[in-house]
Design a protein around this motif. Structure first.
Motif, short mmCIF file in Angstrom:
data_model
loop_
_atom_site.label_atom_id
_atom_site.label_comp_id
_atom_site.label_asym_id
_atom_site.label_seq_id
_atom_site.Cartn_x
_atom_site.Cartn_y
_atom_site.Cartn_z
N UNK A 262 0.83 -1.21 0.00
CA UNK A 262 0.00 0.00 0.00
C UNK A 262 0.87 1.26 0.00
N UNK A 263 2.04 1.20 0.62
CA UNK A 263 2.95 2.35 0.60
C UNK A 263 3.31 2.70 -0.85
N UNK A 264 3.56 1.65 -1.66
CA UNK A 264 3.96 1.88 -3.05
C UNK A 264 2.77 2.20 -3.95
N UNK A 265 1.69 1.44 -3.80
CA UNK A 265 0.58 1.56 -4.75
C UNK A 265 -0.57 2.43 -4.25
N UNK A 266 -0.67 2.60 -2.95
CA UNK A 266 -1.79 3.35 -2.38
C UNK A 266 -3.06 2.53 -2.30
N UNK A 267 -2.96 1.22 -2.52
CA UNK A 267 -4.16 0.38 -2.46
C UNK A 267 -3.85 -1.08 -2.18
N UNK A 268 -4.79 -1.93 -2.60
CA UNK A 268 -4.68 -3.37 -2.35
C UNK A 268 -4.71 -4.07 -3.71
N UNK A 269 -4.00 -5.18 -3.85
CA UNK A 269 -4.05 -5.96 -5.09
C UNK A 269 -4.14 -7.43 -4.75
N UNK A 270 -4.43 -8.24 -5.75
CA UNK A 270 -4.51 -9.69 -5.53
C UNK A 270 -3.17 -10.21 -5.00
N UNK A 271 -2.08 -9.58 -5.46
CA UNK A 271 -0.75 -10.01 -5.02
C UNK A 271 -0.57 -9.76 -3.52
N UNK A 272 -0.99 -8.57 -3.08
CA UNK A 272 -0.81 -8.26 -1.66
C UNK A 272 -1.72 -9.12 -0.79
#
Lengths: 61, 313
Positions: B163-173
């Motif tokens: 989230x620090x890098x992307x600002x959100x959530x992804x399937x990977x995280x």
């Protein structure tokens, strides 16, 4: 019993103070580094400060 | 002499005692998994922002550790494993741990928000709340599933890093979260199998105490079986690749073999060899997690340098 200056208690207290000082210095360095990084990256760091700014006025229009 | 000892008991702790309140070993795991979450993300982060963010995530984890030690001081005193912690050892006052925990929680969340973004800061705040309140204050002493749900707190750091890098959530995280989440029960139940006396003395409803050791052995196997597809599944997302998949295949095969060995044993056999299999499984579980995240990091490195010529999996 009187406490001499170099009692173990004082050493521990001095260690705590030095530790805290180092933590605070590290925190200052971190915030400074962070500030430099953010400023270098550009971005909007200018805000309204009660003087006329053509840049801001144009955007408002 | 006695007045000096009285001082020792009332807040004359050394600097190291306050560091111990932050559970540095847990912090090191948090630093590693959060760093991997941040580095495998598809968005690059300024090194200074990355460094600051990881430090504040670690500080948040330390804060929740201090709050946990404040709340659990009574059971820490009873358990052999935790008796030497700063509060039960009489080095730090419970109130100091509470104050330190609350102050560091606030500092870490606000500073992460300023350094990275407010989504990751809110995520960190939720993680601290989850560990200190949901796990420590509520679940730990009330349900044998404490480890399962409480494990979520330890699983959030790579998601916060992402989230620090992307600002959100992804399937990977989410898969990185699931990997730690599913790994936690077999890891801790293996520990509980050979540390049972501690938990029963502290009246913590560990599975070994409430449902017996045979049931715990079945649970270790069940969670290890469920863990394998999660671990392998991450290999087919954008953060995976052949190196990760090869590592995951070997590690999960070995982990499953260990879980089957635990399941097939009974207490008589285990006691006879001093819980050798359980202890080996517990030690391997640490390596298992470290190597999975290490492999993800290796994949990110290979992608960054274009090795093997693949830009994605």
């Amino acid at each position: 019993m009187t406490l001499s200056r170099d009692h173990e208690l004082h050493k521990r207290r001095a260690g705590r103070n030095i530790g805290l000082a180092l933590v605070l210095v590290a925190f200052i360095a971190l915030v400074f580094g962070l500030t430099v990084a953010k400023v270098q990256r550009g971005g909007m760091i200018e805000a309204f400060d009660h003087t006329f700014r053509p840049g801001l006025a144009e955007r408002a229009e | 002499m006695s007045d000096i000892r009285a001082n020792e008991m009332t807040g004359e702790a050394g600097f190291g005692d306050y560091v111990a309140l932050l559970k540095p070993r847990v912090m090191s795991l948090v630093v590693f998994t959060a760093l991997v979450g941040l580095l495998v993300a598809p968005v690059s982060v300024h090194p200074m922002v990355a460094l600051a963010s990881i430090l504040f995530i670690a500080l948040g984890a330390g804060a929740s550790g201090a709050l946990n030690m404040w709340w659990d001081a009574d059971i820490d005193q009873v358990m052999r494993r935790t008796r030497s912690r700063p509060i039960p050892a009489g080095k730090v006052e419970p109130g100091e741990a509470l104050g330190l925990g609350i102050a560091l929680s606030g500092i870490s969340v606000i500073m992460l928000g300023l350094a990275a973004n407010w989504f990751s800061a809110a995520f960190l705040a939720f993680t601290i709340f989850f560990y200190a309140v949901i796990y420590s204050m509520w679940l730990k002493r009330s349900t044998p599933q404490n480890i399962v749900i409480g494990g979520a707190a330890g699983a959030f750091p790579p998601m916060i890093g992402w989230a620090v890098a992307t600002g959100g959530i992804g399937i990977e995280s989410v898969l990185m979260f699931a990997l730690i989440f599913m790994w936690t029960p077999p890891h801790f139940w293996a520990l509980a199998l050979f540390m049972n006396d501690d938990y029963s003395r502290a009246r913590i409803p560990m599975l070994t105490v409430t449902h017996g050791r045979a049931a715990t052995r079945r649970h270790v196997l069940a969670y290890t079986v469920l863990l394998a597809p999660v671990a392998l599944g991450a290999g087919f997302t954008s953060i995976g690749g052949p190196v990760y998949l090869a590592a995951a295949l070997v590690l999960n095969a070995l982990f499953l073999r260990g879980a089957v060995a635990i399941w097939r044993r009974d207490e008589t056999v285990a006691e006879a060899d001093g819980y050798a299999v359980e202890k080996r499984f517990f030690r391997f579980s640490l390596l298992y997690l470290f190597l999975h995240f290490g492999a993800l990091l290796a994949e990110a490195g290979l992608r960054a340098f274009g090795v093997f010529g693949y830009a994605g999996w």
